[in-house]
Design a protein around this motif. Sequence first.
Motif, PDB file in Angstrom:
ATOM      1  N   LEU A 261      60.910  65.634  35.585  1.00  0.00           N
ATOM      2  CA  LEU A 261      60.577  64.215  36.020  1.00  0.00           C
ATOM      3  C   LEU A 261      61.613  63.976  37.109  1.00  0.00           C
ATOM      4  N   ILE A 262      62.701  64.396  37.184  1.00  0.00           N
ATOM      5  CA  ILE A 262      63.529  64.146  38.188  1.00  0.00           C
ATOM      6  C   ILE A 262      63.153  65.130  39.570  1.00  0.00           C
ATOM      7  N   GLY A 263      62.448  66.268  39.043  1.00  0.00           N
ATOM      8  CA  GLY A 263      61.942  66.800  40.569  1.00  0.00           C
ATOM      9  C   GLY A 263      60.816  66.235  40.860  1.00  0.00           C
ATOM     10  N   ILE A 264      59.925  65.674  40.112  1.00  0.00           N
ATOM     11  CA  ILE A 264      59.040  64.713  41.000  1.00  0.00           C
ATOM     12  C   ILE A 264      59.442  63.625  41.674  1.00  0.00           C
ATOM     13  N   LEU A 265      60.419  62.768  41.168  1.00  0.00           N
ATOM     14  CA  LEU A 265      60.912  61.672  41.810  1.00  0.00           C
ATOM     15  C   LEU A 265      61.635  62.295  43.256  1.00  0.00           C
ATOM     16  N   LEU A 266      62.470  63.470  43.098  1.00  0.00           N
ATOM     17  CA  LEU A 266      63.228  64.044  44.289  1.00  0.00           C
ATOM     18  C   LEU A 266      62.383  64.663  45.245  1.00  0.00           C
ATOM     19  N   PHE A 267      61.195  65.703  44.665  1.00  0.00           N
ATOM     20  CA  PHE A 267      60.609  66.469  45.701  1.00  0.00           C
ATOM     21  C   PHE A 267      59.185  65.679  46.168  1.00  0.00           C
ATOM     22  N   SER A 268      58.419  65.241  45.374  1.00  0.00           N
ATOM     23  CA  SER A 268      57.474  64.565  45.797  1.00  0.00           C
ATOM     24  C   SER A 268      57.882  63.295  46.461  1.00  0.00           C
ATOM     25  N   GLY A 269      58.546  62.427  45.608  1.00  0.00           N
ATOM     26  CA  GLY A 269      59.227  61.067  46.267  1.00  0.00           C
ATOM     27  C   GLY A 269      59.621  61.265  47.648  1.00  0.00           C
ATOM     28  N   SER A 270      60.330  62.257  47.966  1.00  0.00           N
ATOM     29  CA  SER A 270      60.958  62.551  49.329  1.00  0.00           C
ATOM     30  C   SER A 270      59.943  62.532  50.312  1.00  0.00           C
ATOM     31  N   LEU A 271      58.908  63.712  49.975  1.00  0.00           N
ATOM     32  CA  LEU A 271      57.767  63.916  51.055  1.00  0.00           C
ATOM     33  C   LEU A 271      56.836  62.665  51.086  1.00  0.00           C
ATOM     34  N   TYR A 272      57.099  61.943  50.165  1.00  0.00           N
ATOM     35  CA  TYR A 272      55.974  60.448  50.282  1.00  0.00           C
ATOM     36  C   TYR A 272      56.682  59.840  51.462  1.00  0.00           C
ATOM     37  N   VAL A 273      58.084  59.385  51.254  1.00  0.00           N
ATOM     38  CA  VAL A 273      58.823  58.551  52.223  1.00  0.00           C
ATOM     39  C   VAL A 273      59.110  59.458  53.426  1.00  0.00           C
ATOM     40  N   LEU A 274      59.175  60.642  53.578  1.00  0.00           N
ATOM     41  CA  LEU A 274      59.241  61.282  54.806  1.00  0.00           C
ATOM     42  C   LEU A 274      57.882  61.116  55.483  1.00  0.00           C
ATOM     43  N   SER A 275      56.693  61.495  54.983  1.00  0.00           N
ATOM     44  CA  SER A 275      55.552  61.286  55.513  1.00  0.00           C
ATOM     45  C   SER A 275      55.264  59.853  56.239  1.00  0.00           C
ATOM     46  N   THR A 276      55.611  58.907  55.677  1.00  0.00           N
ATOM     47  CA  THR A 276      55.262  57.475  56.110  1.00  0.00           C
ATOM     48  C   THR A 276      56.415  56.968  56.824  1.00  0.00           C
ATOM     49  N   SER A 277      57.737  57.361  56.836  1.00  0.00           N
ATOM     50  CA  SER A 277      58.691  56.932  57.679  1.00  0.00           C
ATOM     51  C   SER A 277      59.050  57.790  58.773  1.00  0.00           C
ATOM     52  N   GLY A 278      58.956  59.104  58.654  1.00  0.00           N
ATOM     53  CA  GLY A 278      59.264  60.041  59.523  1.00  0.00           C
ATOM     54  C   GLY A 278      61.001  60.292  59.566  1.00  0.00           C
ATOM     55  N   ILE A 279      61.477  59.860  58.653  1.00  0.00           N
ATOM     56  CA  ILE A 279      62.972  59.940  58.722  1.00  0.00           C
ATOM     57  C   ILE A 279      63.313  61.485  58.241  1.00  0.00           C
ATOM     58  N   LYS A 280      63.650  62.282  59.121  1.00  0.00           N
ATOM     59  CA  LYS A 280      63.700  63.679  58.753  1.00  0.00           C
ATOM     60  C   LYS A 280      64.760  64.179  57.890  1.00  0.00           C
ATOM     61  N   ILE A 281      65.933  63.613  57.766  1.00  0.00           N
ATOM     62  CA  ILE A 281      67.015  63.458  56.958  1.00  0.00           C
ATOM     63  C   ILE A 281      66.522  63.831  55.571  1.00  0.00           C
ATOM     64  N   LEU A 282      65.237  63.044  55.020  1.00  0.00           N
ATOM     65  CA  LEU A 282      64.627  62.871  53.618  1.00  0.00           C
ATOM     66  C   LEU A 282      64.246  64.281  53.311  1.00  0.00           C
ATOM     67  N   GLY A 283      64.085  65.106  54.376  1.00  0.00           N
ATOM     68  CA  GLY A 283      63.576  66.490  54.103  1.00  0.00           C
ATOM     69  C   GLY A 283      64.761  67.494  53.477  1.00  0.00           C
TER      70      GLY A 283
END
Length: 123
Positions: free
Chosen positions: A76-98
């Motif tokens: 569950l933590i992996g889902i939040l960190l991996f997928s969650g960071s990719l969702y936010v990165l995709s919509t915000s463009g904040i590269k540090i989230l990578g």
Amino acid sequence: MKIFLILGAINAVLAVALGAFGAHGLEGKISAKYLEVWKTGVLYHMFHAFGLFIVAFLAGRFPESSLIQASGWVMLIGILLFSGSLYVLSTSGIKILGAVTPFGGVAFIVAWILIIIAAVKWL
């Protein structure tokens, strides 16, 4: 364990909804590169939603295994960190989230390794 069945179902619903949102709501609004990043988040989200179903099954079959329960929480933590960071990165463009995404990937790996260790203990 019932909680992992519920978490698996919730995450499967979210993965389908976010996949549809990416396909219909984000197309033309974000770059093709970030749309692919979104799709990667959805793909791993759904794989690990099903992983939570596997954990639920195994936890029901082997309720004494703390390794299986730990695997579910780490997944569950992996889902939040991996997928969650990719969702936010995709919509915000904040590269540090990578930089957060690999921690989610490591959590996925650890979760599956915990299942392997639990299985080896049962043999």
